[in-house]
Scaffold this motif. Structure first.
Motif, PDB file in Angstrom:
ATOM      1  N   VAL A  51       1.028  -1.116  -0.074  1.00 37.88           N
ATOM      2  CA  VAL A  51       0.023   0.097  -0.056  1.00 37.88           C
ATOM      3  C   VAL A  51       0.965   1.178   0.004  1.00 37.88           C
ATOM      4  CG1 VAL A  51      -1.820   1.411   1.185  1.00 37.88           C
ATOM      5  CG2 VAL A  51      -1.824  -1.096   1.116  1.00 37.88           C
ATOM      6  N   ARG A  52       2.065   1.228   0.732  1.00 38.67           N
ATOM      7  CA  ARG A  52       2.999   2.307   0.850  1.00 38.67           C
ATOM      8  C   ARG A  52       3.296   2.714  -0.700  1.00 38.67           C
ATOM      9  NH1 ARG A  52       4.711   6.537   3.573  1.00 38.67           N
ATOM     10  NH2 ARG A  52       4.757   7.331   1.540  1.00 38.67           N
ATOM     11  N   GLU A  53       3.759   1.560  -1.379  1.00 38.79           N
ATOM     12  CA  GLU A  53       4.084   1.821  -2.637  1.00 38.79           C
ATOM     13  C   GLU A  53       3.246   2.324  -3.781  1.00 38.79           C
ATOM     14  OE1 GLU A  53       5.967  -2.083  -4.474  1.00 38.79           O
ATOM     15  OE2 GLU A  53       7.206  -2.141  -2.906  1.00 38.79           O
ATOM     16  N   LEU A  54       2.027   2.119  -3.665  1.00 38.28           N
ATOM     17  CA  LEU A  54       0.935   2.615  -4.299  1.00 38.28           C
ATOM     18  C   LEU A  54       0.921   3.932  -4.009  1.00 38.28           C
ATOM     19  CD1 LEU A  54      -1.781   0.091  -4.309  1.00 38.28           C
ATOM     20  CD2 LEU A  54      -0.923   0.978  -6.194  1.00 38.28           C
ATOM     21  N   ALA A  55       0.974   4.291  -2.705  1.00 33.99           N
ATOM     22  CA  ALA A  55       0.478   5.752  -2.139  1.00 33.99           C
ATOM     23  C   ALA A  55       1.804   6.583  -2.780  1.00 33.99           C
ATOM     24  CB  ALA A  55       0.482   5.799  -0.576  1.00 33.99           C
ATOM     25  N   ASP A  56       2.938   5.798  -2.562  1.00 29.28           N
ATOM     26  CA  ASP A  56       4.086   6.702  -3.269  1.00 29.28           C
ATOM     27  C   ASP A  56       3.982   6.930  -4.606  1.00 29.28           C
ATOM     28  OD1 ASP A  56       5.498   7.064  -0.886  1.00 29.28           O
ATOM     29  OD2 ASP A  56       6.792   5.274  -1.162  1.00 29.28           O
ATOM     30  N   ARG A  57       3.478   6.006  -5.439  1.00 23.81           N
ATOM     31  CA  ARG A  57       3.242   6.093  -6.989  1.00 23.81           C
ATOM     32  C   ARG A  57       2.259   7.182  -7.288  1.00 23.81           C
ATOM     33  NH1 ARG A  57       1.254   1.396  -9.701  1.00 23.81           N
ATOM     34  NH2 ARG A  57       2.232  -0.007  -8.165  1.00 23.81           N
ATOM     35  N   TYR A  58       1.436   7.163  -6.352  1.00 17.05           N
ATOM     36  CA  TYR A  58       0.316   8.345  -6.812  1.00 17.05           C
ATOM     37  C   TYR A  58       0.423   9.362  -6.007  1.00 17.05           C
ATOM     38  CZ  TYR A  58      -1.728   4.640  -9.737  1.00 17.05           C
ATOM     39  OH  TYR A  58      -1.948   3.788 -10.804  1.00 17.05           O
TER      40      TYR A  58
END
Ligand code: F0G
Length: 456
Positions: free
Chosen positions: A193-200
């Motif tokens: 989820v952290r990666e998704l949050a960073d990506r967006y």
């Protein structure tokens, strides 16, 4: 056995059936309106209802009630820093105050928020701000039979879809996932989820109300956590968050309190600006000095393995007892509560007429037990119809829980006697708290002959 002994006691109310009937009628068949003096075993919530330790009670006396710069604040700040690993600490009077500050700082009308599942007050604060809440619970969370150990996880595909649709300004991960059954979130899922949050480019908020229970449950199935203490495990999770909010009425082991914590200077500054408007000066934020002291001690006590092992075992014992009777319960048991699948258990009551609420009425009349519906009354679009039995921390013993199990056993054999409930009055936001209901085509007096009485 309980890893504590009793030093102070509070008499348990034991109203006979006639008084219970009168009380539930006056409460418009909504257990939130019942006076606590008419409840025998109160499993409405585990929030702020626990017992404090002797160390916490003695800490209260050290409370420094200075308006600014109180000594108590610095002890509290150090305890929260140690617990979360975050530098900036902002006290609030309870979890939803932190949610309100978050919503005003990070959201604008029209924005969207994604989550594994928002708790109802978080959702209400998002909606109140004019933003939209998108829950992405893991598909396994709806499968009663599955033994998947991380039913609190987010559905990453659903979350990514929500991100792609646009306007997601905040991600909230709730640990444990209360609305999805008090189930733990895995470290791996939080990382994804952290990666998704960073990506967006959206900040990740962790709602850490039950983070100690989350880590204790997750550690059983995650080799990576097995070498870590509970305190280290908590910091491993929270290191992934931009912002931590906590209703300390749960794993803070206090009756009132909460906080926001972050390493981000800009956010801390923005939170404090709202804090002085909504709550109070940054060194007390809506709490008394003594509350800050009790919370500082509570955060130390909650990471004790023996405390957590007993807590989780209490929940598992009750869940196991009900399951053995053939009552459908969410499995594996979560951290703070037993969740009964009311739509299956009360298969003769259509979902439109609130089987979960009918069960709460039945449990109260039969055994004086107060539980809460987590179903269509709470959120109209919830895909399930649960009754939650939340266990207050360090408060009830095994024999209280045996009384609850007995109440279920009796109601189980007579379950055809209870039927649906009619919604008579419903407020717009958080309607379950203040709704009025009435039994439809059944008479609660019909439970008189099976009601349990204390002392019989
Ligand atoms: N987040 C979670 C996961 C919660 O369970 C709660 C409260 C809150 C935030 C809000 O905190 O009550 O201090 O303002 N849950 C309680 C419950 C009320 O019964 O589950 P609060």
């Amino acid at each position: 056995m309980e890893p504590y002994r009793i030093k102070v006691v509070q008499a348990l109310p034991t109203p006979p059936f006639g008084e219970r009937l009168e009380a539930i009628r006056r409460a418009h068949f909504n257990v939130f309106f019942l006076p606590a003096s008419r409840v025998m075993v109160d499993l409405l919530t585990d929030s702020g209802t626990g017992a404090m330790s002797d160390r916490q009670w003695s800490a209260l006396m050290r409370g420094d009630e200075s308006y600014a710069g109180a000594e108590s604040f610095f002890r509290f700040e150090a305890a929260v820093q140690k617990f979360t690993g975050k530098r900036h600490v902002i006290p609030v009077h309870q979890g939803r105050a932190a949610e309100k500050i978050l919503a005003f700082t990070l959201l604008k009308p029209g924005d969207r928020v994604v989550s594994n599942t928002l708790f109802d007050t978080t959702r209400a604060n998002v909606v109140f701000r004019g933003a939209e809440a998108v829950d992405c619970p893991h598909p396994e969370s709806r499968n009663l039979a599955s033994t998947y150990p991380f039913k609190g996880d987010a559905d990453l595909d659903a979350m990514e879809r929500a991100f792609r649709e646009g306007k997601v300004r905040m991600v909230v991960m709730t640990l444990t996932n209360n609305t999805a059954g008090g189930q733990p979130v895995s470290l791996q899922n939080l990382r994804a989820v952290r990666e998704l949050a960073d990506r967006y480019g959206a900040p990740l908020v962790v709602d850490a109300a039950r983070i100690a229970e989350n880590v204790f449950l997750a550690r059983r199935h995650d080799p990576e956590l097995q070498d870590l203490s509970i305190a280290e495990g908590i910091r491993a999770y929270l290191a992934l968050a931009d912002v931590v909010t906590m209703s300390a009425k749960k794993d803070g082991l206090v009756n009132i309190g909460g906080f926001l914590a972050t390493d981000r200077e800009d956010l801390a500054e923005a939170f404090q600006n709202f804090l002085v408007v909504f709550e109070g000066f940054p060194t007390y934020g809506g709490l008394a000095g003594r509350d800050l002291e009790a919370l500082a001690v509570g955060l130390e006590e909650v990471v004790d393995e023996r405390y957590l092992a007993h807590r989780v075992e209490q929940v598992a014992w009750l869940a196991g007892a009900l399951r053995e009777m053939g009552i459908p319960v969410l499995w594996p048991p979560g951290g703070h509560a037993v969740f009964v699948e009311a739509a299956t258990w009360m298969a003769h009551i259509p979902r439109e007429v609130f089987p979960g609420v009918a069960v709460t009425v039945g449990l109260y009349l039969v055994g004086g037990v107060r539980a809460v519906e987590v179903g269509r009354l709470m959120f109209e679009d919830l895909p399930y119809e649960w009754v939650r039995l939340a266990i207050p921390r360090r408060t009830y013993t095994r024999s209280h829980l045996a009384w609850v199990a007995r109440t279920f056993e009796v109601l189980h054999t007579a379950r055809e006697r209870i039927r649906g409930m009619e919604l008579v009055h419903a407020p717009r936001l958080l309607r379950h708290f203040r709704a009025h209901l009435a039994p439809r085509d059944w008479n609660p007096e019909a439970l008189a002959d099976i009601a349990l009485e204390v002392g019989e």
